[in-house]
Design a protein around this motif. Structure first.
Motif, PDB file in Angstrom:
ATOM      1  N   ARG A   1       0.957  -1.106   0.030  1.00 14.19           N
ATOM      2  CA  ARG A   1      -0.152  -0.144  -0.085  1.00 14.19           C
ATOM      3  C   ARG A   1       0.863   1.338   0.063  1.00 14.19           C
ATOM      4  O   ARG A   1       0.673   2.245  -0.638  1.00 14.19           O
ATOM      5  N   ILE A   2       2.033   1.273   0.820  1.00 10.88           N
ATOM      6  CA  ILE A   2       2.514   2.425   0.804  1.00 10.88           C
ATOM      7  C   ILE A   2       3.539   2.617  -0.542  1.00 10.88           C
ATOM      8  O   ILE A   2       3.566   3.789  -1.003  1.00 10.88           O
ATOM      9  N   GLN A   3       3.907   1.475  -1.041  1.00  3.76           N
ATOM     10  CA  GLN A   3       4.237   1.511  -2.309  1.00  3.76           C
ATOM     11  C   GLN A   3       3.418   2.066  -3.309  1.00  3.76           C
ATOM     12  O   GLN A   3       4.058   2.929  -4.380  1.00  3.76           O
ATOM     13  N   GLU A   4       2.269   1.593  -3.380  1.00  4.67           N
ATOM     14  CA  GLU A   4       1.320   2.102  -4.308  1.00  4.67           C
ATOM     15  C   GLU A   4       1.077   3.648  -4.186  1.00  4.67           C
ATOM     16  O   GLU A   4       0.957   4.352  -5.174  1.00  4.67           O
ATOM     17  N   PHE A   5       0.954   4.013  -3.011  1.00  3.75           N
ATOM     18  CA  PHE A   5       0.576   5.411  -2.851  1.00  3.75           C
ATOM     19  C   PHE A   5       1.715   6.221  -3.301  1.00  3.75           C
ATOM     20  O   PHE A   5       1.771   7.232  -3.964  1.00  3.75           O
ATOM     21  N   ARG A   6       3.190   5.824  -2.939  1.00  9.46           N
ATOM     22  CA  ARG A   6       4.324   6.620  -3.602  1.00  9.46           C
ATOM     23  C   ARG A   6       4.508   6.939  -4.834  1.00  9.46           C
ATOM     24  O   ARG A   6       4.503   8.026  -5.377  1.00  9.46           O
ATOM     25  N   GLU A   7       4.154   5.756  -5.661  1.00 13.50           N
ATOM     26  CA  GLU A   7       4.036   6.040  -7.154  1.00 13.50           C
ATOM     27  C   GLU A   7       3.050   6.589  -7.380  1.00 13.50           C
ATOM     28  O   GLU A   7       3.153   7.601  -8.722  1.00 13.50           O
ATOM     29  N   ARG A   8       1.611   6.429  -7.237  1.00 15.89           N
ATOM     30  CA  ARG A   8       0.668   7.052  -7.614  1.00 15.89           C
ATOM     31  C   ARG A   8       0.554   8.537  -7.240  1.00 15.89           C
ATOM     32  O   ARG A   8       0.033   9.366  -7.934  1.00 15.89           O
ATOM     33  N   THR A   9       1.126   9.128  -6.117  1.00 18.11           N
ATOM     34  CA  THR A   9       0.958  10.498  -5.676  1.00 18.11           C
ATOM     35  C   THR A   9       2.266  11.241  -6.083  1.00 18.11           C
ATOM     36  O   THR A   9       2.527  12.413  -5.709  1.00 18.11           O
ATOM     37  N   ARG A  10       3.307  10.489  -6.527  1.00 18.96           N
ATOM     38  CA  ARG A  10       4.529  11.272  -7.029  1.00 18.96           C
ATOM     39  C   ARG A  10       4.142  12.820  -7.603  1.00 18.96           C
ATOM     40  O   ARG A  10       4.964  13.857  -7.309  1.00 18.96           O
ATOM     41  N   ASP A  11       3.801  12.763  -8.544  1.00 24.00           N
ATOM     42  CA  ASP A  11       3.458  13.983  -9.346  1.00 24.00           C
ATOM     43  C   ASP A  11       2.831  15.150  -8.743  1.00 24.00           C
ATOM     44  O   ASP A  11       3.382  16.447  -8.406  1.00 24.00           O
ATOM     45  N   ALA A  12       1.872  14.641  -7.830  1.00 21.44           N
ATOM     46  CA  ALA A  12       1.187  15.642  -6.647  1.00 21.44           C
ATOM     47  C   ALA A  12       2.196  16.233  -5.806  1.00 21.44           C
ATOM     48  O   ALA A  12       2.279  17.356  -5.313  1.00 21.44           O
ATOM     49  N   ARG A  13       3.082  15.166  -5.246  1.00 25.26           N
ATOM     50  CA  ARG A  13       3.828  15.624  -4.185  1.00 25.26           C
ATOM     51  C   ARG A  13       4.964  16.608  -4.647  1.00 25.26           C
ATOM     52  O   ARG A  13       5.416  17.413  -4.052  1.00 25.26           O
ATOM     53  N   ILE A  14       5.488  16.095  -5.957  1.00 25.15           N
ATOM     54  CA  ILE A  14       6.403  17.040  -6.434  1.00 25.15           C
ATOM     55  C   ILE A  14       6.174  18.339  -6.672  1.00 25.15           C
ATOM     56  O   ILE A  14       6.733  19.452  -6.474  1.00 25.15           O
ATOM     57  N   ALA A  15       4.678  18.657  -7.323  1.00 23.80           N
ATOM     58  CA  ALA A  15       4.312  20.020  -7.288  1.00 23.80           C
ATOM     59  C   ALA A  15       4.156  20.755  -6.167  1.00 23.80           C
ATOM     60  O   ALA A  15       4.402  21.861  -5.963  1.00 23.80           O
ATOM     61  N   VAL A  16       3.818  20.107  -5.011  1.00 26.77           N
ATOM     62  CA  VAL A  16       3.696  20.749  -3.804  1.00 26.77           C
ATOM     63  C   VAL A  16       5.208  21.175  -3.070  1.00 26.77           C
ATOM     64  O   VAL A  16       5.327  22.219  -2.757  1.00 26.77           O
ATOM     65  N   ALA A  17       5.926  19.875  -3.494  1.00 28.25           N
ATOM     66  CA  ALA A  17       7.310  20.230  -2.868  1.00 28.25           C
ATOM     67  C   ALA A  17       7.955  21.641  -3.672  1.00 28.25           C
ATOM     68  O   ALA A  17       8.890  22.278  -3.218  1.00 28.25           O
ATOM     69  N   ARG A  18       7.688  21.853  -4.905  1.00 32.20           N
ATOM     70  CA  ARG A  18       8.347  22.748  -5.694  1.00 32.20           C
ATOM     71  C   ARG A  18       7.864  24.283  -5.038  1.00 32.20           C
ATOM     72  O   ARG A  18       8.826  25.240  -4.800  1.00 32.20           O
ATOM     73  N   ASP A  19       6.637  24.042  -5.005  1.00 32.55           N
ATOM     74  CA  ASP A  19       5.937  25.442  -4.228  1.00 32.55           C
ATOM     75  C   ASP A  19       6.716  25.703  -2.971  1.00 32.55           C
ATOM     76  O   ASP A  19       7.037  26.719  -2.552  1.00 32.55           O
ATOM     77  N   ALA A  20       6.609  24.787  -2.113  1.00 33.30           N
ATOM     78  CA  ALA A  20       7.234  24.518  -0.588  1.00 33.30           C
ATOM     79  C   ALA A  20       8.726  25.036  -0.739  1.00 33.30           C
ATOM     80  O   ALA A  20       9.334  25.915  -0.002  1.00 33.30           O
TER      81      ALA A  20
END
Length: 191
Positions: A63-82
């Motif tokens: 589940r953790i691995q699936e979440f990591r792969e599925r949400t990568r683009d969204a997390r990268i966008a937030v990280a860039r802003d932050a």
């Protein structure tokens, strides 16, 4: 050092900026000079009541691995802003079914000078198989101190926050900012 107010503003920014469906809950946002770490809770996998512990652990890891792969683009966008706003790298992690996993983190080098008795402590940890190198041994020592002195460190952090508040009220306080968080937040409010 980051103050309680800065920590609250940081947590609030992430709570507002994260996509609604990213986490079940925002568990923790921590920061130091180099890094902001964001930990969120994700749903546990649905399993039968009678599954074995190894099967349950494997399902949680999946589940953790699936979440990591599925949400990568969204997390990268937030990280860039932050990273632009707070001038720190962003690291991510999750809690799932009582397990915590960090996806990324900054390992910042720290230089120190040690006298022979202090080096002997590190070398004993290496000889005993606790650590592979002096660097690992020193990190182990820091974790040990952290684990056993939470109350003392909390009191010290609170004292440092008080010192920062007193300095901010001094005669040189106008137009001076002590941290990237303060100056960036002011720039954002004006623009």
């Amino acid at each position: 050092m980051i103050t309680t107010e800065q920590r609250e503003k940081l947590r609030g920014w992430f709570a507002g900026r994260l996509p609604e469906d990213l986490f079940e809950a925002l568990v923790e946002v921590t920061a130091d000079r180099e890094e902001i770490t964001v930990i969120g809770r994700i749903p546990a996998p649905r399993l039968a009541e009678d599954v074995s512990d190894p099967e349950r652990d494997a399902a949680v890891q999946g589940r953790i691995q699936e979440f990591r792969e599925r949400t990568r683009d969204a997390r990268i966008a937030v990280a860039r802003d932050a990273e632009h706003r707070f001038e720190r790298k962003v690291s991510w992690g999750v809690e799932c079914a009582g397990q915590r996993a960090l996806f990324t983190h900054v390992a910042a080098p720290v230089m120190t000078r040690l006298r022979q008795p202090e080096r002997q402590v590190l070398d004993t940890l290496i000889a005993g198989g606790v650590a592979r190198s002096r660097s690992d041994a020193l990190a182990w020592c820091v974790r040990l101190v952290q684990r056993h002195t939470d109350d003392w460190l909390t009191e010290l952090r609170e004292s440092l926050e008080h010192v920062q508040r007193v300095r901010a009220q001094g005669p040189d306080a106008e137009g001076v900012t002590d941290s990237p968080t303060d100056s960036t937040a002011a720039d954002t409010q004006e623009g």
